[in-house]
Motif scaffolding. Structure first.
Motif, PDB file in Angstrom:
ATOM      1  N   ARG A  44       0.667  -1.242   0.036  1.00  0.00           N
ATOM      2  CA  ARG A  44       0.221   0.103   0.135  1.00  0.00           C
ATOM      3  C   ARG A  44       0.874   1.211   0.024  1.00  0.00           C
ATOM      4  O   ARG A  44       0.573   2.355  -0.932  1.00  0.00           O
ATOM      5  CB  ARG A  44      -0.905  -0.011   1.161  1.00  0.00           C
ATOM      6  CG  ARG A  44      -1.980   1.257   1.164  1.00  0.00           C
ATOM      7  CD  ARG A  44      -2.744   1.017   0.096  1.00  0.00           C
ATOM      8  NE  ARG A  44      -3.495   2.064  -0.247  1.00  0.00           N
ATOM      9  CZ  ARG A  44      -3.581   3.190  -1.175  1.00  0.00           C
ATOM     10  NH1 ARG A  44      -3.027   2.641  -2.357  1.00  0.00           N
ATOM     11  NH2 ARG A  44      -4.228   4.198  -1.449  1.00  0.00           N
ATOM     12  N   ASP A  70      -7.745 -11.521  -5.164  1.00  0.00           N
ATOM     13  CA  ASP A  70      -9.125 -10.505  -4.725  1.00  0.00           C
ATOM     14  C   ASP A  70      -8.820  -9.311  -3.777  1.00  0.00           C
ATOM     15  O   ASP A  70      -8.973  -8.055  -4.211  1.00  0.00           O
ATOM     16  CB  ASP A  70     -10.131 -11.106  -4.254  1.00  0.00           C
ATOM     17  CG  ASP A  70     -11.171 -11.799  -5.186  1.00  0.00           C
ATOM     18  OD1 ASP A  70     -10.805 -11.599  -6.678  1.00  0.00           O
ATOM     19  OD2 ASP A  70     -12.132 -12.388  -4.786  1.00  0.00           O
ATOM     20  N   ARG A  71      -7.941  -9.747  -2.903  1.00  0.00           N
ATOM     21  CA  ARG A  71      -7.691  -8.585  -1.803  1.00  0.00           C
ATOM     22  C   ARG A  71      -6.606  -7.725  -2.500  1.00  0.00           C
ATOM     23  O   ARG A  71      -6.784  -6.695  -2.046  1.00  0.00           O
ATOM     24  CB  ARG A  71      -6.974  -9.358  -0.425  1.00  0.00           C
ATOM     25  CG  ARG A  71      -8.344  -9.873   0.478  1.00  0.00           C
ATOM     26  CD  ARG A  71      -7.923 -10.663   1.612  1.00  0.00           C
ATOM     27  NE  ARG A  71      -6.914 -10.503   2.369  1.00  0.00           N
ATOM     28  CZ  ARG A  71      -6.893  -9.667   3.395  1.00  0.00           C
ATOM     29  NH1 ARG A  71      -8.035  -9.324   4.055  1.00  0.00           N
ATOM     30  NH2 ARG A  71      -5.774  -9.516   4.110  1.00  0.00           N
ATOM     31  N   ALA A  73      -6.376  -6.947  -5.438  1.00  0.00           N
ATOM     32  CA  ALA A  73      -7.071  -6.099  -6.509  1.00  0.00           C
ATOM     33  C   ALA A  73      -7.731  -5.067  -5.908  1.00  0.00           C
ATOM     34  O   ALA A  73      -7.915  -3.943  -6.540  1.00  0.00           O
ATOM     35  CB  ALA A  73      -7.902  -6.842  -7.084  1.00  0.00           C
ATOM     36  N   VAL A  74      -8.298  -5.152  -4.695  1.00  0.00           N
ATOM     37  CA  VAL A  74      -8.880  -4.137  -4.182  1.00  0.00           C
ATOM     38  C   VAL A  74      -8.228  -3.287  -2.881  1.00  0.00           C
ATOM     39  O   VAL A  74      -8.769  -2.104  -2.615  1.00  0.00           O
ATOM     40  CB  VAL A  74     -10.469  -4.515  -3.148  1.00  0.00           C
ATOM     41  CG1 VAL A  74     -11.239  -5.208  -4.211  1.00  0.00           C
ATOM     42  CG2 VAL A  74      -9.835  -5.529  -2.038  1.00  0.00           C
ATOM     43  N   ALA A  77      -8.518   0.467  -2.834  1.00  0.00           N
ATOM     44  CA  ALA A  77      -9.676   0.960  -2.422  1.00  0.00           C
ATOM     45  C   ALA A  77     -10.213   0.219  -1.341  1.00  0.00           C
ATOM     46  O   ALA A  77     -11.391   0.205  -1.098  1.00  0.00           O
ATOM     47  CB  ALA A  77     -10.704   1.005  -3.555  1.00  0.00           C
ATOM     48  N   TRP A  78      -9.293  -0.054  -0.574  1.00  0.00           N
ATOM     49  CA  TRP A  78      -9.410  -0.920   0.802  1.00  0.00           C
ATOM     50  C   TRP A  78     -10.726  -0.396   1.700  1.00  0.00           C
ATOM     51  O   TRP A  78     -11.220  -1.223   2.238  1.00  0.00           O
ATOM     52  CB  TRP A  78      -8.301  -1.196   1.508  1.00  0.00           C
ATOM     53  CG  TRP A  78      -7.631  -0.203   2.268  1.00  0.00           C
ATOM     54  CD1 TRP A  78      -6.809   0.797   1.697  1.00  0.00           C
ATOM     55  CD2 TRP A  78      -7.873   0.792   3.515  1.00  0.00           C
ATOM     56  NE1 TRP A  78      -6.221   1.602   2.475  1.00  0.00           N
ATOM     57  CE2 TRP A  78      -6.893   1.650   3.665  1.00  0.00           C
ATOM     58  CE3 TRP A  78      -8.593   0.446   4.596  1.00  0.00           C
ATOM     59  CZ2 TRP A  78      -7.076   2.427   4.797  1.00  0.00           C
ATOM     60  CZ3 TRP A  78      -8.826   0.888   5.766  1.00  0.00           C
ATOM     61  CH2 TRP A  78      -7.862   2.076   5.885  1.00  0.00           C
ATOM     62  N   GLU A  80     -13.132   1.165   0.781  1.00  0.00           N
ATOM     63  CA  GLU A  80     -14.722   0.792   0.240  1.00  0.00           C
ATOM     64  C   GLU A  80     -14.805  -0.676   0.238  1.00  0.00           C
ATOM     65  O   GLU A  80     -16.080  -0.901  -0.396  1.00  0.00           O
ATOM     66  CB  GLU A  80     -14.637   1.314  -1.166  1.00  0.00           C
ATOM     67  CG  GLU A  80     -14.228   2.826  -1.221  1.00  0.00           C
ATOM     68  CD  GLU A  80     -14.861   3.625  -0.250  1.00  0.00           C
ATOM     69  OE1 GLU A  80     -15.920   3.727  -0.268  1.00  0.00           O
ATOM     70  OE2 GLU A  80     -14.115   4.764   0.259  1.00  0.00           O
ATOM     71  N   SER A  81     -14.123  -1.658   0.553  1.00  0.00           N
ATOM     72  CA  SER A  81     -14.347  -2.916   0.575  1.00  0.00           C
ATOM     73  C   SER A  81     -14.678  -3.451   2.160  1.00  0.00           C
ATOM     74  O   SER A  81     -14.362  -2.804   3.097  1.00  0.00           O
ATOM     75  CB  SER A  81     -13.240  -3.625   0.165  1.00  0.00           C
ATOM     76  OG  SER A  81     -12.042  -3.769   0.970  1.00  0.00           O
ATOM     77  N   TYR A  83     -13.361  -6.734   2.813  1.00  0.00           N
ATOM     78  CA  TYR A  83     -12.233  -7.647   2.871  1.00  0.00           C
ATOM     79  C   TYR A  83     -11.214  -7.802   3.873  1.00  0.00           C
ATOM     80  O   TYR A  83     -10.726  -8.730   4.166  1.00  0.00           O
ATOM     81  CB  TYR A  83     -11.198  -7.483   1.457  1.00  0.00           C
ATOM     82  CG  TYR A  83     -11.854  -8.046   0.127  1.00  0.00           C
ATOM     83  CD1 TYR A  83     -11.386  -9.463  -0.201  1.00  0.00           C
ATOM     84  CD2 TYR A  83     -12.762  -7.491  -0.727  1.00  0.00           C
ATOM     85  CE1 TYR A  83     -12.313 -10.025  -1.362  1.00  0.00           C
ATOM     86  CE2 TYR A  83     -13.097  -7.991  -1.966  1.00  0.00           C
ATOM     87  CZ  TYR A  83     -13.040  -9.190  -2.106  1.00  0.00           C
ATOM     88  OH  TYR A  83     -13.398  -9.675  -3.259  1.00  0.00           O
TER      89      TYR A  83
END
Length: 145
Positions: A44, A70-71, A73-74, A77-78, A80-81, A83
């Motif tokens: 990050r 998946d994690r 990929a997001v 924008a963590w 907003e998820s 996950y």
């Protein structure tokens, strides 16, 4: 003019940064942070700093540590998820706060999910990662397929 590889120009300074990096990672392990979370913090910070070399390096390391595509990929924008756990949210918030010193983005209440030792460890990992990003970017580390 080509970029000067600062690690090759001053290898003793580079080695000291590597030693500091190892100490920060050791503190993170000692605090109870797992490899996946440490790699998420490094990734990050590298995303924020725009370091392609470190993004590739730590994406691969995160996958080897068992992180999911998946994690990853997001991750940009963590917020907003759904996950990430409370501990991961706190660590990512601290990592962003360290990488973006111009304004604080860390919700201090989110730090309640971490012990003081973990807050400190994440801060050190993120701080050292910022230094590595600057070395890689300034030295022109190549990132080819």
């Amino acid at each position: 003019m080509t970029r000067i590889n600062v690690g090759k120009q001053h290898p003793d300074v580079y080695e000291q940064l590597a030693t500091l990096s190892g100490a920060a990672e050791g503190a993170a392990f000692d605090a109870g942070l797992d490899r996946k979370l440490i790699e998420l913090v490094k990734l990050r910070v590298s995303q924020i700093n725009g370091c392609a070399f470190c993004c590739r390096l730590h994406s691969r390391a995160a996958l080897r540590a068992g992180e999911t595509a998946d994690r990853l990929a997001v991750l940009p924008a963590w917020r907003e998820s759904q996950y990430f756990s409370a501990e991961e949210v706190a660590a990512l918030s601290i990592a962003e706060d360290v990488a973006r010193l111009s304004h604080s983005v860390c919700d201090e209440d989110s730090e309640d999910a971490l012990t003081a030792e973990k807050v400190s460890a994440v801060t050190w990992v993120a701080t050292v990662m910022c230094a590595w990003n600057r070395v890689a970017i300034r030295s022109g580390y190549q990132v080819s397929p």
